[in-house]
Design an enzyme around this catalytic site. Structure first.
Site, PDB file in Angstrom:
ATOM      1  N   GLY A  92      47.305  40.127  -8.981  1.00 28.89           N
ATOM      2  CA  GLY A  92      46.721  40.254  -7.622  1.00 28.89           C
ATOM      3  C   GLY A  92      47.179  41.482  -6.767  1.00 28.89           C
ATOM      4  N   GLY A  93      47.953  42.253  -7.047  1.00 23.68           N
ATOM      5  CA  GLY A  93      48.358  43.522  -6.015  1.00 23.68           C
ATOM      6  C   GLY A  93      47.204  44.306  -5.570  1.00 23.68           C
ATOM      7  N   LYS A  94      46.481  44.710  -6.676  1.00 22.76           N
ATOM      8  CA  LYS A  94      45.229  45.666  -6.387  1.00 22.76           C
ATOM      9  C   LYS A  94      44.146  44.669  -5.525  1.00 22.76           C
ATOM     10  CE  LYS A  94      46.295  48.845 -10.122  1.00 22.76           C
ATOM     11  NZ  LYS A  94      47.352  47.992 -10.799  1.00 22.76           N
ATOM     12  N   CYS A 139      47.791  51.310 -16.881  1.00 25.60           N
ATOM     13  CA  CYS A 139      49.543  51.711 -16.744  1.00 25.60           C
ATOM     14  C   CYS A 139      49.947  52.380 -18.075  1.00 25.60           C
ATOM     15  CB  CYS A 139      50.230  50.565 -15.997  1.00 25.60           C
ATOM     16  SG  CYS A 139      51.769  51.148 -15.667  1.00 25.60           S
TER      17      CYS A 139
END
Length: 471
Positions: free
Chosen positions: A291-293, A408
């Site tokens: 959920g960070g992005k 990543c």
């Protein structure tokens, strides 16, 4: 009868319990036995030990160094240990190897005096392995220290000459498997110096970086906790060494989060990419967990009057996405959906981010155990998924809309090979030059895609390709 004076028998000495090293050992066993990640296992172990009054701040720092240092250099320490035992390492029990590696790191990778490192590790072995195997540990550690050659001397002994096998030489000297050294070198290009800089950066503890979610928190608020501005992202703040994100009110309240600057940059680039004629109202994060992005994209979308759909296949990860987005001022929805079998109609979205599952070779400084856990065959496992997700993302975006393909990992099989293969099947997808969307950053290559690097940019090795659908 002997006239020699009798000496009293030595009293049995109970092994001393060392909470720092026992905790480090428990973390290493969890990583090995459960395929756990140290960055997930270690914090609750530290918190529990603090609650029990077993560790202070200094002890916690030592435990953290022992765990992460041992994991980073595991392969190198195994090579050194193998030189000191008379049997193949596969015949040594894994818990014994963990204790030996912990000892090797104390002797070769820290400033702990040799006698103290040997003594403490043997005591640990007595507690967790028993007296018999503690004697074996003692013998091996004394061989490691016998010649007083230190880490450099051991590296000269166990690493092959650079001229004979450059990848294996660098792998042993920098704690990376040979196949990863080869893959990173192919992606980076250039000579030995740049490659050694990259491997060195992989072994450095990364800074904790916060993101101020636009419209919900400002960087000024995060700077009051002793941080400094990020290098590249206007929303980034780097915490001082030892800074605790949970001590920042905006982080506790979900208005800010912990996010590598590279992850911020790829989301910002997608948000700023030029669209073809048409609206800019619907955005999609097709692989949103944890959920960070999505939280950053949702905040940016809200400022522009756009709505974000965050899709995540795994329900438990979808719940993490919902937690990250909670309180977002603009419209959004979180759905448990498989990005390879979308629940939306083609051409629905104006911007789509697809941050695909990958080997994670770009975040080895955060997850050092991954370098020893991953295998070349993992690339074959991820390849169909990565291609499928990018293809469905291109179908989900409208004509004139933009897809951001992110991973990543710098491995060419997960970056350019995926994009090139999908573009052959989707000729109506043009590559946009992503470099102007990352202003003032050096060493972005020839484009149009972008590969970030720890040693050049201070970020994880994030890859970004921007594709605009033209037909």
């Amino acid at each position: 009868m002997s006239t020699r004076p009798r000496r009293p028998a030595k009293p049995y000495r109970r092994p001393r319990k060392d909470p720092v090293r026992i905790l480090a050992f428990e973390a290493l066993r969890a990583v090995d036995e459960r395929d756990a990640y140290a960055n997930l296992v270690l914090p609750p172990l530290l918190a529990k030990a603090r609650e029990k009054g077993e560790l202070d701040t200094r002890d916690a720092a030592l435990a953290t160094e022992l765990v992460y240092g041992t994991l980073r250099w595991q392969g190198t320490y195994d090579a050194i240990i193998a030189d000191c035992v008379d049997r193949p390492l596969r015949e040594v029990d894994p818990p014994v190897l963990d204790v030996l590696a912990l000892g090797a790191h104390q002797l070769l990778g820290t400033r702990i005096p040799s006698h103290a490192g040997v003594s403490a590790t043997v005591e640990l072995a007595r507690v967790v392995l028993g007296d018999g195997r503690a004697k074996f540990v003692n013998a091996v550690l004394r061989k490691i220290t016998a010649d007083g050659i230190g880490l450099e001397g051991w590296l000269d002994r166990v690493a092959p000459p650079y001229e004979e096998d450059a990848e294996e030489h660098l792998g042993v000297r920098h704690g990376h498997p040979r196949w990863i050294v080869s893959a990173l070198w192919d992606a980076l290009g250039g000579g030995r110096a740049g490659m050694e800089d990259l491997l060195t950066a992989d072994n450095e503890r990364p800074e904790v970086t916060l993101v101020a979610r636009p419209g919900r928190a400002g960087t000024d608020e995060l700077l009051t906790g002793g941080g400094v501005p990020g290098r590249w992202s206007p929303y980034a703040v780097r915490l001082a060494e030892g800074g605790e994100p949970g001590a920042v009110a905006a982080v506790r309240e979900g208005r800010a989060g912990v996010q590598d600057e590279g992850s911020q940059l790829v989301a910002l680039a997608l948000a700023d990419a030029p669209l073809g004629d048409g609206p800019d109202r619907r955005w999609l994060d097709g692989c949103a967990g944890p959920g960070g992005k999505a939280a950053l994209l949702g905040a940016l979308a809200a400022q522009r009057g756009a709505a974000l759909t965050a899709a995540e296949k795994q329900p438990h990860r979808a719940r993490l996405v919902a937690r990250a987005l909670a309180g977002n001022p603009g419209p959004y929805q979180v759905v448990a959906a498989d990005g390879t079998r979308p629940a939306w109609r083609p051409g629905t979205f104006d911007r789509v981010l697809v941050d695909v599952p990958c080997t994670g070779l770009g975040a080895l400084r955060r997850r050092p155990e991954a370098r020893w856990r991953r295998r070349p065959e993992d690339l074959d496992r991820f390849a169909p998924l990565q291609r499928g997700l990018l293809e469905r993302a291109l179908e989900a975006v409208r004509v004139g809309g933009v897809v951001g393909y992110v991973t990543c990992s710098p491995h060419l099989a997960e970056t350019r090979a995926v994009v090139d293969d999908v573009r052959k099947r989707h000729p109506g997808a043009e590559l946009l030059d992503a470099r102007p969307l990352l202003p003032d950053m050096p060493a972005l290559g020839d484009g149009p895609d972008v590969q970030l690097w720890p040693h050049l940019h201070g970020t994880d090795a994030m890859y970004l390709a921007l594709l605009r659908r033209t037909a």
